[in-house]
Design an enzyme around this catalytic site. Structure first.
Site, PDB file in Angstrom:
ATOM      1  N   TYR A   1      35.584  14.366   7.576  1.00 57.80           N
ATOM      2  CA  TYR A   1      34.271  13.838   7.218  1.00 57.80           C
ATOM      3  C   TYR A   1      33.245  14.979   7.172  1.00 57.80           C
ATOM      4  CZ  TYR A   1      29.688  11.782   7.951  1.00 57.80           C
ATOM      5  OH  TYR A   1      28.351  11.488   7.857  1.00 57.80           O
TER       6      TYR A   1
ATOM      7  N   ARG B   1      25.850  12.288  22.544  1.00 55.92           N
ATOM      8  CA  ARG B   1      25.274  12.270  21.202  1.00 55.92           C
ATOM      9  C   ARG B   1      23.759  12.164  21.284  1.00 55.92           C
ATOM     10  NH1 ARG B   1      29.641  13.574  20.453  1.00 55.92           N
ATOM     11  NH2 ARG B   1      31.249  12.814  19.053  1.00 55.92           N
TER      12      ARG B   1
ATOM     13  N   GLY C   1      38.990  13.721  16.278  1.00 60.80           N
ATOM     14  CA  GLY C   1      37.878  14.269  15.492  1.00 60.80           C
ATOM     15  C   GLY C   1      36.521  14.185  16.155  1.00 60.80           C
TER      16      GLY C   1
HETATM   17  N1  UDP Z   1      32.570   5.431  20.747  1.00 63.33           N
HETATM   18  C1  UDP Z   1      33.230   4.765  21.771  1.00 63.33           C
HETATM   19  N2  UDP Z   1      33.664   3.490  21.528  1.00 63.33           N
HETATM   20  C2  UDP Z   1      33.484   2.858  20.344  1.00 63.33           C
HETATM   21  C3  UDP Z   1      32.781   3.548  19.307  1.00 63.33           C
HETATM   22  C4  UDP Z   1      32.336   4.840  19.547  1.00 63.33           C
HETATM   23  O1  UDP Z   1      33.438   5.304  22.853  1.00 63.33           O
HETATM   24  O2  UDP Z   1      33.920   1.714  20.197  1.00 63.33           O
HETATM   25  C5  UDP Z   1      32.087   6.796  20.995  1.00 63.33           C
HETATM   26  C6  UDP Z   1      32.630   7.821  20.008  1.00 63.33           C
HETATM   27  O3  UDP Z   1      33.889   8.286  20.435  1.00 63.33           O
HETATM   28  C7  UDP Z   1      31.535   8.884  20.035  1.00 63.33           C
HETATM   29  C8  UDP Z   1      30.260   8.078  20.284  1.00 63.33           C
HETATM   30  O4  UDP Z   1      30.691   6.821  20.807  1.00 63.33           O
HETATM   31  O5  UDP Z   1      31.731   9.738  21.130  1.00 63.33           O
HETATM   32  C9  UDP Z   1      29.474   7.821  19.010  1.00 63.33           C
HETATM   33  O6  UDP Z   1      30.373   7.329  18.041  1.00 63.33           O
HETATM   34  P1  UDP Z   1      29.892   6.706  16.667  1.00 63.33           P
HETATM   35  O7  UDP Z   1      31.124   6.238  15.937  1.00 63.33           O
HETATM   36  O8  UDP Z   1      28.818   5.705  16.914  1.00 63.33           O
HETATM   37  O9  UDP Z   1      29.209   7.923  15.900  1.00 63.33           O
HETATM   38  P2  UDP Z   1      29.769   9.390  15.524  1.00 63.33           P
HETATM   39  O10 UDP Z   1      29.358  10.267  16.679  1.00 63.33           O
HETATM   40  O11 UDP Z   1      31.225   9.305  15.313  1.00 63.33           O
HETATM   41  O12 UDP Z   1      29.021   9.714  14.276  1.00 63.33           O
END
Ligand code: UDP
Length: 326
Positions: free
Chosen positions: A140, A220, A282
């Site tokens: 991505y 994040r 990832g």
């Molecule tokens: N995450 C999680 N459980 C979920 C969805 C996301 O623990 O059901 C974690 C994910 O691994 C990351 C953070 O939450 O560390 C944010 O993920 P999201 O998919 O919202 O955004 P990304 O950082 O991938 O753009």
């Protein structure tokens, strides 16, 4: 200006349309409605077509006398991109090239491109500044970084002008609760946690509890979707011929997955059960933005920087639209 928004019927697109319209711009949403919702564009014109359809795209640019494009249409799931890199490079990178060619051919010089914090991969330090190393760890991020490279080449060769906005984690909904996030299936943390609060899901899986962070979960930087949208309006005016400007957009503060869940508990007053789960492929451990450059150069100032407010607005949207736009 007349602005065409690819992915204009999506979550971020609908909020950017709001912000641009409030700024006096005319918006045309160009969306195949694969993930978008016609209801989300409000009064703006909606063209239902695919970005891969070069003829439809050229017609849309010409017939609407488009001055600038906001390019949001993309697949956005880092985890999925590891399993399906072909989907990401085809859609995000190759179709991005189709769009650039159509713009050049139609004399549309200006684009605001939705890029991502995922271009940094595992940053060497946080907060991240725009000049830090670019080394995506998932397809991505790589698919978006390829487009950033194309922008530089097209700016130099064709005098086009670009602003790439590197989004950190976008969440929330419009403060009036009328537009918000409606993905199916949902994969993002905040809306998933709120689904648990609403009883739509039994628990939230925490993807990885053994990261090198204070509580072991990923960190994040969450930004309100309306603040992100405001930056697009400023960015359109910041584009200059032959150049690419790049800005991070976040709030400069990191929250772990556990802290986000805790905030959701506080805002909703609901018990939110969690289950520790394996790491998601990832995922970088820590992404936090420095947005000093956007503040200084664009004059961008977030209106809703607090995570509580972001979650409150998301919660209002989900409670008043339990089935999204349906
Ligand atoms: N995450 C999680 N459980 C979920 C969805 C996301 O623990 O059901 C974690 C994910 O691994 C990351 C953070 O939450 O560390 C944010 O993920 P999201 O998919 O919202 O955004 P990304 O950082 O991938 O753009």
């Amino acid at each position: 200006m007349n602005v065409l928004l690819t992915g204009g019927a999506g979550y971020i697109g609908s909020h950017v349309i709001r912000a641009l319209t409030a700024g006096g711009h005319e918006c045309v949403a160009y969306d195949n409605l694969g993930n978008g919702h016609a209801e989300a564009v409000g009064e703006a014109k909606l063209i239902v077509a695919d970005l891969a359809d070069g003829d439809a795209l050229r017609a849309a640019l010409k017939e609407n006398a488009i001055d600038a494009v906001v390019h949001l249409a993309a697949f956005i799931e880092a985890g999925e991109s590891v399993e399906k890199p072909d989907k990401y490079f085809h859609n995000n990178t190759i179709i991005g090239l189709t769009l650039l060619d159509a713009m050049r051919d139609c004399g549309v010089k200006t684009m605001v491109f939705s890029s991502t914090a995922a271009v940094y991969g595992r940053p060497e330090r946080v907060p991240i500044i725009e000049d830090d190393r670019l080394d995506p760890i998932n397809p991505y991020g790589a698919s978006k970084l390829c487009v950033e490279f194309m922008l530089r080449a097209y700016a130099t060769a064709y005098g086009m002008e670009f602003v790439a906005l590197r989004y950190f984690n976008v969440a929330g909904a419009s403060a009036d609760g009328t537009i918000g996030e409606d993905h199916s299936p949902e994969t993002h943390l905040v809306p998933l946690v709120l689904q648990v609060a609403r009883g739509r899901r039994k628990d939230i899986k925490i993807f990885g509890c053994d990261y090198d962070t204070p509580d072991g979960t990923c960190i994040r930087d969450y930004i309100h979707v309306s603040d992100l949208a405001d930056a697009h309006v400023l960015a359109i005016h910041a584009a200059t011929a032959g150049g690419v400007k790049v800005y991070n957009l976040g709030n400069g503060e990191g929250f772990s997955v556990r802290q986000v869940i805790e905030t959701c508990r506080a805002v909703t007053g609901c018990d939110i059960p969690v289950e520790d789960a394996p790491r998601r492929a990832g995922d970088p451990p820590r992404l936090v933005a420095s947005s000093e450059k956007a503040m200084k150069q664009l004059g961008w100032q977030p209106r809703f920087p607090k995570l509580e407010t972001i979650v409150e607005h998301a919660w209002r949207w989900h409670r008043t639209h339990p089935n999204g736009y349906a």
